[in-house]
Scaffold this motif. Structure first.
Motif, PDB file in Angstrom:
ATOM      1  N   TRP A  98       7.170  16.492  -1.404  1.00  0.00           N
ATOM      2  CA  TRP A  98       8.432  17.195  -2.246  1.00  0.00           C
ATOM      3  C   TRP A  98       8.581  18.367  -1.092  1.00  0.00           C
ATOM      4  O   TRP A  98       7.862  18.729  -0.220  1.00  0.00           O
ATOM      5  CB  TRP A  98       7.581  18.465  -3.203  1.00  0.00           C
ATOM      6  CG  TRP A  98       7.012  17.363  -4.506  1.00  0.00           C
ATOM      7  CD1 TRP A  98       6.071  16.764  -4.886  1.00  0.00           C
ATOM      8  CD2 TRP A  98       7.961  17.020  -5.501  1.00  0.00           C
ATOM      9  NE1 TRP A  98       5.939  16.118  -6.076  1.00  0.00           N
ATOM     10  CE2 TRP A  98       7.254  16.087  -6.372  1.00  0.00           C
ATOM     11  CE3 TRP A  98       9.556  16.969  -5.777  1.00  0.00           C
ATOM     12  CZ2 TRP A  98       7.630  15.511  -7.550  1.00  0.00           C
ATOM     13  CZ3 TRP A  98      10.107  16.378  -7.020  1.00  0.00           C
ATOM     14  CH2 TRP A  98       9.202  15.909  -7.885  1.00  0.00           C
ATOM     15  N   SER A  99       9.962  18.716  -1.137  1.00  0.00           N
ATOM     16  CA  SER A  99      10.482  19.501  -0.312  1.00  0.00           C
ATOM     17  C   SER A  99      10.069  20.987  -0.879  1.00  0.00           C
ATOM     18  O   SER A  99       9.581  21.081  -1.927  1.00  0.00           O
ATOM     19  CB  SER A  99      11.878  19.475  -0.064  1.00  0.00           C
ATOM     20  OG  SER A  99      12.516  19.996  -1.519  1.00  0.00           O
ATOM     21  N   ASP A 100      10.331  22.164  -0.078  1.00  0.00           N
ATOM     22  CA  ASP A 100      10.075  23.456  -0.590  1.00  0.00           C
ATOM     23  C   ASP A 100      10.740  24.053  -1.877  1.00  0.00           C
ATOM     24  O   ASP A 100      10.644  24.928  -2.477  1.00  0.00           O
ATOM     25  CB  ASP A 100      10.609  24.539   0.586  1.00  0.00           C
ATOM     26  CG  ASP A 100       9.377  24.424   1.714  1.00  0.00           C
ATOM     27  OD1 ASP A 100       8.303  23.801   1.563  1.00  0.00           O
ATOM     28  OD2 ASP A 100       9.896  24.697   3.109  1.00  0.00           O
ATOM     29  N   GLU A 101      12.064  23.049  -1.965  1.00  0.00           N
ATOM     30  CA  GLU A 101      12.690  23.605  -3.182  1.00  0.00           C
ATOM     31  C   GLU A 101      12.426  22.962  -4.420  1.00  0.00           C
ATOM     32  O   GLU A 101      12.915  22.973  -5.388  1.00  0.00           O
ATOM     33  CB  GLU A 101      14.288  23.223  -3.194  1.00  0.00           C
ATOM     34  CG  GLU A 101      14.954  24.220  -1.844  1.00  0.00           C
ATOM     35  CD  GLU A 101      14.480  23.622  -0.713  1.00  0.00           C
ATOM     36  OE1 GLU A 101      14.690  22.471  -0.303  1.00  0.00           O
ATOM     37  OE2 GLU A 101      14.601  24.404   0.249  1.00  0.00           O
ATOM     38  N   GLY A 102      11.359  21.965  -4.472  1.00  0.00           N
ATOM     39  CA  GLY A 102      10.910  20.957  -5.380  1.00  0.00           C
ATOM     40  C   GLY A 102      11.837  19.927  -5.631  1.00  0.00           C
ATOM     41  O   GLY A 102      11.688  19.324  -6.887  1.00  0.00           O
ATOM     42  N   THR A 103      12.424  19.336  -4.659  1.00  0.00           N
ATOM     43  CA  THR A 103      13.197  18.147  -4.610  1.00  0.00           C
ATOM     44  C   THR A 103      12.603  17.012  -3.620  1.00  0.00           C
ATOM     45  O   THR A 103      11.735  17.296  -2.941  1.00  0.00           O
ATOM     46  CB  THR A 103      14.641  18.500  -4.357  1.00  0.00           C
ATOM     47  OG1 THR A 103      14.730  19.008  -3.153  1.00  0.00           O
ATOM     48  CG2 THR A 103      15.321  19.480  -5.368  1.00  0.00           C
ATOM     49  N   ALA A 115      15.301  13.447  -7.139  1.00  0.00           N
ATOM     50  CA  ALA A 115      14.432  13.830  -8.106  1.00  0.00           C
ATOM     51  C   ALA A 115      14.098  15.284  -7.992  1.00  0.00           C
ATOM     52  O   ALA A 115      13.918  15.903  -6.852  1.00  0.00           O
ATOM     53  CB  ALA A 115      13.141  13.072  -7.914  1.00  0.00           C
ATOM     54  N   ARG A 116      13.638  15.932  -9.009  1.00  0.00           N
ATOM     55  CA  ARG A 116      13.360  17.424  -9.058  1.00  0.00           C
ATOM     56  C   ARG A 116      12.049  17.528  -9.794  1.00  0.00           C
ATOM     57  O   ARG A 116      11.874  16.837 -11.022  1.00  0.00           O
ATOM     58  CB  ARG A 116      14.591  18.260  -9.797  1.00  0.00           C
ATOM     59  CG  ARG A 116      14.229  19.651  -9.581  1.00  0.00           C
ATOM     60  CD  ARG A 116      15.571  20.549 -10.072  1.00  0.00           C
ATOM     61  NE  ARG A 116      15.547  20.503 -11.427  1.00  0.00           N
ATOM     62  CZ  ARG A 116      16.712  20.393 -12.291  1.00  0.00           C
ATOM     63  NH1 ARG A 116      17.751  20.200 -11.601  1.00  0.00           N
ATOM     64  NH2 ARG A 116      16.560  20.395 -13.429  1.00  0.00           N
ATOM     65  N   TYR A 117      11.362  18.580  -9.454  1.00  0.00           N
ATOM     66  CA  TYR A 117       9.842  18.597 -10.034  1.00  0.00           C
ATOM     67  C   TYR A 117      10.190  19.667 -11.225  1.00  0.00           C
ATOM     68  O   TYR A 117      10.735  20.662 -10.894  1.00  0.00           O
ATOM     69  CB  TYR A 117       9.007  18.979  -9.151  1.00  0.00           C
ATOM     70  CG  TYR A 117       7.467  19.083  -9.835  1.00  0.00           C
ATOM     71  CD1 TYR A 117       6.736  18.049 -10.131  1.00  0.00           C
ATOM     72  CD2 TYR A 117       6.900  20.594  -9.885  1.00  0.00           C
ATOM     73  CE1 TYR A 117       5.538  18.146 -10.769  1.00  0.00           C
ATOM     74  CE2 TYR A 117       5.667  20.619 -10.677  1.00  0.00           C
ATOM     75  CZ  TYR A 117       4.840  19.627 -10.847  1.00  0.00           C
ATOM     76  OH  TYR A 117       3.916  19.583 -11.465  1.00  0.00           O
ATOM     77  N   ILE A 118      10.012  19.601 -12.356  1.00  0.00           N
ATOM     78  CA  ILE A 118       9.838  20.179 -13.618  1.00  0.00           C
ATOM     79  C   ILE A 118       8.689  20.752 -14.178  1.00  0.00           C
ATOM     80  O   ILE A 118       8.629  21.375 -15.163  1.00  0.00           O
ATOM     81  CB  ILE A 118      10.757  19.747 -14.738  1.00  0.00           C
ATOM     82  CG1 ILE A 118      10.371  18.499 -15.430  1.00  0.00           C
ATOM     83  CG2 ILE A 118      12.152  19.669 -14.048  1.00  0.00           C
ATOM     84  CD1 ILE A 118      10.875  18.014 -16.588  1.00  0.00           C
ATOM     85  N   GLY A 119       7.495  20.420 -13.635  1.00  0.00           N
ATOM     86  CA  GLY A 119       6.271  20.836 -13.981  1.00  0.00           C
ATOM     87  C   GLY A 119       5.873  22.122 -13.904  1.00  0.00           C
ATOM     88  O   GLY A 119       6.333  22.777 -13.098  1.00  0.00           O
ATOM     89  N   GLN A 120       4.620  22.421 -14.077  1.00  0.00           N
ATOM     90  CA  GLN A 120       4.043  23.859 -14.070  1.00  0.00           C
ATOM     91  C   GLN A 120       3.254  23.907 -13.048  1.00  0.00           C
ATOM     92  O   GLN A 120       3.212  25.150 -12.332  1.00  0.00           O
ATOM     93  CB  GLN A 120       3.391  24.329 -15.586  1.00  0.00           C
ATOM     94  CG  GLN A 120       3.978  24.219 -16.717  1.00  0.00           C
ATOM     95  CD  GLN A 120       5.054  25.187 -16.687  1.00  0.00           C
ATOM     96  OE1 GLN A 120       5.026  26.334 -16.109  1.00  0.00           O
ATOM     97  NE2 GLN A 120       6.338  24.910 -17.403  1.00  0.00           N
ATOM     98  N   PRO A 122       1.888  23.336  -9.137  1.00  0.00           N
ATOM     99  CA  PRO A 122       2.436  23.149  -7.810  1.00  0.00           C
ATOM    100  C   PRO A 122       2.910  21.521  -7.732  1.00  0.00           C
ATOM    101  O   PRO A 122       2.119  20.570  -7.915  1.00  0.00           O
ATOM    102  CB  PRO A 122       1.621  23.461  -6.874  1.00  0.00           C
ATOM    103  CG  PRO A 122       0.644  24.348  -7.694  1.00  0.00           C
ATOM    104  CD  PRO A 122       0.597  23.810  -8.914  1.00  0.00           C
ATOM    105  N   ALA A 123       3.944  21.374  -7.302  1.00  0.00           N
ATOM    106  CA  ALA A 123       4.365  20.022  -6.653  1.00  0.00           C
ATOM    107  C   ALA A 123       3.311  19.333  -5.864  1.00  0.00           C
ATOM    108  O   ALA A 123       3.280  20.063  -4.834  1.00  0.00           O
ATOM    109  CB  ALA A 123       5.792  19.901  -6.428  1.00  0.00           C
ATOM    110  N   ALA A 124       2.939  18.270  -5.776  1.00  0.00           N
ATOM    111  CA  ALA A 124       2.237  17.371  -5.097  1.00  0.00           C
ATOM    112  C   ALA A 124       2.611  15.997  -5.109  1.00  0.00           C
ATOM    113  O   ALA A 124       3.209  15.535  -6.157  1.00  0.00           O
ATOM    114  CB  ALA A 124       0.733  17.515  -5.384  1.00  0.00           C
ATOM    115  N   GLY A 125       2.435  15.156  -4.077  1.00  0.00           N
ATOM    116  CA  GLY A 125       2.942  14.008  -3.933  1.00  0.00           C
ATOM    117  C   GLY A 125       1.950  12.953  -5.063  1.00  0.00           C
ATOM    118  O   GLY A 125       0.848  13.299  -5.379  1.00  0.00           O
TER     119      GLY A 125
END
Length: 142
Positions: A98-103, A115-120, A122-125
């Motif tokens: 994921w990028s720092d912006e969550g995309t 794609a954009r992360y919408i979870g609670q 932290p974004a991880a691969g």
């Protein structure tokens, strides 16, 4: 040509069905059901006041029943996240990073998708689930 009252009721039912097809409101079908009940009452030999009463009661009851049924189901799911509308909802994709912006960019159905992360958390691969589609972007969650 002398038409019976049942003919008028059947024509009214047909006009209501045609109007429903043109407008897409299901309530007109409930009123058409009432008109059909009026036609059946005419076939059974009821007088015009009885036919109107049967049509009003059946059509009104069907309309109220449909309204209560829809109200009890709550708000419909928005089309962007409704799996009945969009079959991609609930499918999984693999995210490398994921990028720092969550995309990120993911491969899905043979094409690169934003794609954009919408979870609670932290974004991880890893494996993610498509929760909604916004434009040409997949909204992902774990």
């Amino acid at each position: 040509m002398d038409w019976s009252w049942s003919t008028y009721w059947w024509i009214a039912a047909g006009v209501l069905v045609a109007a429903e097809l043109a407008t897409g409101t299901f309530y007109l079908l409930m009123l058409a059901l009432g008109a059909a009940a009026g036609a059946l009452a005419a076939h059974l030999g009821l007088g015009v006041p009885g036919q109107m009463l049967v049509a009003a009661v059946v059509g009104g009851a069907a309309t109220i029943a449909w309204y209560l049924r829809r109200r009890s189901r709550g708000e419909p799911t928005p089309a962007a996240s409704n799996p009945d509308v969009n079959l991609d909802i609930g499918q999984t994709v693999h995210v490398e990073a994921w990028s720092d912006e969550g995309t990120t960019q993911v491969q899905y159905r043979g094409a690169a998708w934003a794609a954009r992360y919408i979870g609670q958390a932290p974004a991880a691969g890893g494996r993610h689930v498509i929760r909604a589609i916004e434009g040409s972007s997949l909204l992902l969650d774990r």
